[in-house]
Design an enzyme around this catalytic site. Structure first.
Site, PDB file in Angstrom:
ATOM      1  CG  HIS A  21     -13.419   3.740   6.594  1.00 53.15           C
ATOM      2  ND1 HIS A  21     -12.675   2.968   5.721  1.00 53.15           N
ATOM      3  CD2 HIS A  21     -13.513   3.006   7.736  1.00 53.15           C
ATOM      4  CE1 HIS A  21     -12.349   1.833   6.314  1.00 53.15           C
ATOM      5  NE2 HIS A  21     -12.838   1.836   7.543  1.00 53.15           N
ATOM      6  CD  GLU A  22     -14.214   4.157  11.418  1.00 54.69           C
ATOM      7  OE1 GLU A  22     -15.025   3.393  11.988  1.00 54.69           O
ATOM      8  OE2 GLU A  22     -13.068   3.792  11.074  1.00 54.69           O
ATOM      9  CG  HIS A  25     -17.060   0.216   9.374  1.00 52.86           C
ATOM     10  ND1 HIS A  25     -16.938  -0.874   8.554  1.00 52.86           N
ATOM     11  CD2 HIS A  25     -15.811   0.761   9.472  1.00 52.86           C
ATOM     12  CE1 HIS A  25     -15.679  -1.003   8.170  1.00 52.86           C
ATOM     13  NE2 HIS A  25     -14.981  -0.017   8.704  1.00 52.86           N
ATOM     14  CG  ASP A 212      -9.829  25.116 -40.012  1.00 53.75           C
ATOM     15  OD1 ASP A 212      -9.999  24.253 -39.123  1.00 53.75           O
ATOM     16  OD2 ASP A 212      -9.904  26.343 -39.795  1.00 53.75           O
TER      17      ASP A 212
END
Length: 413
Positions: A21-22, A25, A212
């Site tokens: 997140h940082e 930025h 089947d």
């Protein structure tokens, strides 16, 4: 040991996502020419750091987040060197400032979506057509999935030594078989199969099934278990028969790399809707959190903190439920990304909202022929900001306390 490993792994995953997140930025700010002086993972005393160019990178002692320092985020910043004034963030065009502030949430969204795409291929995503109510479950085809065991008592838990082997498995039934009859009673859906089993005495019984395209009949020794009535979950527990099967409609679906793009988009849309609803209900859940702390049963729909999420991650690893671990990590990242965009200080969305408010206000004043009022004075917003920080801190403390004294658990014992 596995539980502790899961807790640590999930907490580490959250720390990495916050660090990204940082980093979002920082990278976008640098790309636009803004000056970033520091990027650190954690808070408190510095353990280790190095400088590259004009930025100091490092690790701090308290691993509860991270931060990056962008010069001149607001006009009121008083620590801007005169030589750096032209590169102060607040001087840049609106769209660039918006991109920088939104980049943190974008990192969470990117991490969630990429992880989701890989999960769709290698692990599978929740089946959107899986029944969500008792009525829908009863109307499903009587297609079975063999249970690993039969739990005799009425307790939701994983299999343990001493539990009975599934009677269906011992009789040779397979995943995907469709039950068509129990004894002489014809079966049309899952609900009718459950009713027929309950109506049959424990012990030998003829079970017909479709596999089947061909119908077969096998002799099954139905187990005796203790269960409440189907239409009264809290009713009196008594002996009933059990076949040892679960609903054969798959709860998850795996996808090819190409089809995973569509599944990822659909699941992301579902997360967006669920996140919006969760945010709307957040104030309503505060009383339930308080009641959980004071002794009431914990509502599974109440908010959890990083502590609670890490505990759930530990439980998931302990019981081999890696898909729960991954989906919890994805959902948490998506929620954090949305939450950070709320137009409230000190969240990123608050800075974005102020920047756009300044632009709209300047446009309106220009249309009215009045002087530009200039930038918003952040100092005047500090009382509101402090109040929101106080409320957020109290809410965080409340959720952490609830997660410690009365946590939400995956497996009930």
């Amino acid at each position: 040991m596995l539980y502790l490993l899961g807790v640590v792994a999930f907490a580490l995953g959250i720390l990495i996502s916050v660090s990204l997140h940082e980093a979002g930025h920082m990278l976008v700010a640098k790309r636009f020419g803004m000056k970033v002086t520091r990027y650190f993972v954690g808070f408190g005393p510095t353990i280790w750091s190095f400088r590259r160019g004009e930025t100091e990178y490092g690790l701090k002692a308290i691993p509860l987040g991270g931060f990056c320092k962008i010069v001149g985020m607001t006009p009121q910043d008083d620590d801007v060197d005169p030589a750096d004034e032209p590169r102060a963030m607040w001087r840049y065009p609106l769209w660039k400032r918006t991109a920088v502030m939104a980049a943190g949430s974008a990192a969470h969204f990117a991490l969630a979506v990429v992880t989701l795409w890989f999960a769709a291929i290698f692990m599978g995503l929740p089946n959107p057509d899986y029944p969500s109510s008792t009525a829908e479950i009863r109307n499903e085809p009587a297609r079975i999935e063999l249970a690993p065991c039969v739990v005799q008592e009425n307790v939701a838990r994983v299999c343990e030594p001493g539990d009975l082997t599934s009677p269906a498995a011992e009789a040779g039934l397979r995943d995907g078989d469709v039950i068509t009859a129990i004894g002489t009673r014809q079966i049309g859906n899952w609900g009718e199969m459950l009713d027929a089993i309950r109506a049959t005495e424990p012990g030998p019984a003829e079970v017909s099934y479709l596999r089947d395209g061909a119908t077969h009949t096998v002799r099954v020794d139905l187990a005796e278990v203790q269960r409440p009535p189907q239409d009264q979950v809290d009713g009196p527990v008594g002996p009933v028969s059990a076949l040892g099967v679960g609903l054969g409609t798959p709860p998850t679906i795996t996808y090819s790399p190409l089809s995973a793009f569509g599944a990822t988009a659909d699941f992301t849309g579902t997360m967006a809707v669920n996140t919006a609803h969760a945010l709307q209900r957040l104030p309503q859940k505060i009383p339930a959190l308080w009641e959980a702390i004071t002794g009431a049963e914990r509502d599974v729909d109440t908010p959890i903190s990083v502590v609670g999420a890490s505990r759930l991650g530990g439980e998931a690893v302990q019981h081999g439920l890696w898909e729960v671990f991954v989906l919890l990590f994805i959902s948490l990242n998506f929620f954090i990304g949305v939450f950070n965009l709320l137009p409230l200080l000190p969240l990123d969305g608050g800075h974005i909202a102020i920047a756009w408010f300044e632009r709209v206000r300047s446009w309106l004043f220009a249309r009215l022929g009045r002087p530009d009022p200039g930038r918003v004075d952040y100092f005047k917003l500090m009382p509101v900001t402090y109040a929101l920080i106080l409320i957020g801190g109290a809410f965080t403390l409340l959720t952490i306390t609830a997660d410690v004294v009365n946590p939400i658990t995956l497996i009930q014992r």
